[in-house]
Write a protein that holds these residues in place. Structure first.
Motif, PDB file in Angstrom:
ATOM      1  N   THR A  46       0.704  -1.554  -0.119  1.00 57.02           N
ATOM      2  CA  THR A  46      -0.028   0.560  -0.597  1.00 57.02           C
ATOM      3  C   THR A  46       1.122   1.284   0.047  1.00 57.02           C
ATOM      4  OG1 THR A  46      -0.554  -0.279   2.522  1.00 57.02           O
ATOM      5  CG2 THR A  46      -2.221  -1.143   1.266  1.00 57.02           C
ATOM      6  N   ARG A  50       0.670   4.097  -3.383  1.00 54.81           N
ATOM      7  CA  ARG A  50       0.640   5.646  -3.119  1.00 54.81           C
ATOM      8  C   ARG A  50       2.129   6.165  -3.402  1.00 54.81           C
ATOM      9  NH1 ARG A  50      -0.955   4.848   1.426  1.00 54.81           N
ATOM     10  NH2 ARG A  50      -3.273   4.808   1.251  1.00 54.81           N
ATOM     11  N   ASP A  98      -5.850 -11.117  -5.282  1.00 57.73           N
ATOM     12  CA  ASP A  98      -7.316 -10.115  -5.175  1.00 57.73           C
ATOM     13  C   ASP A  98      -6.884  -8.009  -5.256  1.00 57.73           C
ATOM     14  OD1 ASP A  98      -9.044  -8.063  -4.837  1.00 57.73           O
ATOM     15  OD2 ASP A  98      -9.990  -8.433  -3.158  1.00 57.73           O
ATOM     16  N   SER A 100      -8.897  -5.593  -5.518  1.00 54.81           N
ATOM     17  CA  SER A 100      -9.226  -4.578  -5.840  1.00 54.81           C
ATOM     18  C   SER A 100      -8.457  -3.182  -4.914  1.00 54.81           C
ATOM     19  CB  SER A 100      -9.975  -4.905  -5.833  1.00 54.81           C
ATOM     20  OG  SER A 100     -10.103  -5.643  -4.216  1.00 54.81           O
ATOM     21  N   PRO A 101      -7.683  -3.393  -3.804  1.00 54.03           N
ATOM     22  CA  PRO A 101      -7.920  -2.750  -3.072  1.00 54.03           C
ATOM     23  C   PRO A 101      -6.766  -1.275  -3.247  1.00 54.03           C
ATOM     24  CG  PRO A 101      -7.803  -4.470  -1.677  1.00 54.03           C
ATOM     25  CD  PRO A 101      -7.705  -4.880  -3.173  1.00 54.03           C
ATOM     26  N   GLN A 103      -6.643  -1.735  -6.855  1.00 52.43           N
ATOM     27  CA  GLN A 103      -6.684  -0.323  -7.586  1.00 52.43           C
ATOM     28  C   GLN A 103      -8.032   0.274  -7.520  1.00 52.43           C
ATOM     29  OE1 GLN A 103      -8.783  -4.394  -9.196  1.00 52.43           O
ATOM     30  NE2 GLN A 103      -7.252  -4.335 -11.815  1.00 52.43           N
ATOM     31  N   GLU A 104      -8.627   0.462  -6.210  1.00 57.93           N
ATOM     32  CA  GLU A 104      -9.867   1.818  -6.032  1.00 57.93           C
ATOM     33  C   GLU A 104      -8.569   2.846  -5.609  1.00 57.93           C
ATOM     34  OE1 GLU A 104     -11.575  -0.214  -3.162  1.00 57.93           O
ATOM     35  OE2 GLU A 104     -12.298  -1.569  -3.420  1.00 57.93           O
ATOM     36  N   MET A 105      -7.487   2.970  -5.369  1.00 59.42           N
ATOM     37  CA  MET A 105      -6.110   3.872  -4.905  1.00 59.42           C
ATOM     38  C   MET A 105      -5.918   4.070  -6.628  1.00 59.42           C
ATOM     39  SD  MET A 105      -3.348   2.175  -1.874  1.00 59.42           S
ATOM     40  CE  MET A 105      -2.688   3.285  -2.039  1.00 59.42           C
ATOM     41  N   ALA A 107      -7.837   4.785  -8.708  1.00 56.82           N
ATOM     42  CA  ALA A 107      -8.541   5.481  -9.206  1.00 56.82           C
ATOM     43  C   ALA A 107      -9.125   7.018  -8.865  1.00 56.82           C
ATOM     44  CB  ALA A 107     -10.024   3.855  -9.230  1.00 56.82           C
ATOM     45  N   SER A 108      -8.716   6.085  -6.910  1.00 55.87           N
ATOM     46  CA  SER A 108      -9.007   7.574  -7.090  1.00 55.87           C
ATOM     47  C   SER A 108      -7.824   8.484  -6.857  1.00 55.87           C
ATOM     48  CB  SER A 108      -8.925   7.537  -5.298  1.00 55.87           C
ATOM     49  OG  SER A 108      -7.180   7.310  -4.916  1.00 55.87           O
ATOM     50  N   ALA A 112      -5.808   3.698 -13.301  1.00 63.36           N
ATOM     51  CA  ALA A 112      -6.330   2.867 -13.118  1.00 63.36           C
ATOM     52  C   ALA A 112      -4.463   1.608 -13.303  1.00 63.36           C
ATOM     53  CB  ALA A 112      -6.748   1.814 -14.696  1.00 63.36           C
TER      54      ALA A 112
END
Length: 257
Positions: A46, A50, A98, A100-101, A103-105, A107-108, A112
């Motif tokens: 993570t 970032r 997975d 997805s967390p 990918q969500e970061m 997207a924010s 992508a």
């Protein structure tokens, strides 16, 4: 969950020792968010994700939208420990991975992220070595020493690219898998259209330093094209301190087609 301080992205960009200038039509790929599939997304994943997204945003604001970065997440589904030359194989189903967390970061940030699995890279590398064994002159950077396939490194006395098992099948080792990842990544950038230069930033755990540097030299000597650069960013996830190591393709003479 603890939150790391922000990485000093501008310091990274200010000190890059590139053989070319980053311009509006430089294609950029950022590899971040790396994790081991059996344990899942962790703190390094993570925090490096970032930092990678912050880097992409800085590239976009500094050099214009033409340099808009692409993002990829490399997943180690080969084993828990791949810091040495050999990887320990652990069965992980693709459907159980997975991201997805992450990918969500992405997207924010308005972006992508794709995913690349090390098992896929290992299989690709294995096929190439199988073909090389049939025609060793096709790649003069490799040589067979007993059951070991060695890479002709300028920096290390011995780099293991692969090894033959009892049945004569080649098992690729970590540096060759790293090289394959970089080749796949740069080819993907090339399919996006023409560019004056291409650059890949890779956020890496410090423990993986040896295999990644070996693998990057393998890519540069064997597959790199003109005006490509690899920026290896060895990141301390807790402090966001980092050590960049830059490889410029213009410093190497590509030895195979």
């Amino acid at each position: 969950m603890k939150t790391a301080p922000a990485m000093d992205i501008q310091a990274l960009l200010d000190d890059l020792d590139l053989s070319f200038e980053i311009t509006a039509d430089t294609q950029a790929l950022i590899s971040c968010g790396y994790f081991d599939a059996p344990t899942g997304i962790d703190y390094f994943s993570t925090s490096s994700m970032r930092a990678g997204l912050d880097l992409g945003r800085t590239l976009d604001s500094t050099y214009g939208p033409g340099t808009a970065a692409q993002y990829t997440v490399l997943v180690n589904d080969l084993g828990m420990d791949c810091s040495a030359d050999a990887c320990t194989l652990t069965k992980v189903r693709a459907e159980d991975i997975d991201i997805s967390p992450l990918q969500e970061m992405a997207a924010s940030y308005g972006g992508a992220a794709g995913v690349v699995r090390e098992k896929t890279l290992r299989n690709r590398a294995g096929r190439k070595i199988k073909n090389w064994l049939k025609d060793p002159e096709s790649d003069p950077t490799l040589r067979l020493d007993g059951n070991d396939i060695l890479f002709d490194s300028d920096s290390y006395p011995r780099v293991l690219a692969g090894a033959l098992n009892a049945s004569g099948t080649c098992i690729p080792r970590c540096p060759l898998i790293v090289s394959e990842f970089e080749e796949v990544s740069f080819r993907g950038l090339g399919r996006q259209g023409s560019a004056t230069s291409r650059i890949m930033f890779d956020f890496i755990r410090i423990a993986d330093r040896d295999k990644v540097i070996k693998g990057t030299e393998m890519y540069m000597k064997r597959r790199a094209r003109a005006r490509e650069a690899m920026v290896l960013i060895f990141l301390d996830a807790d402090t966001q301190d980092f050590v960049p190591v830059v490889f410029n393709s213009d410093d190497y003479q590509r030895e195979i087609g």
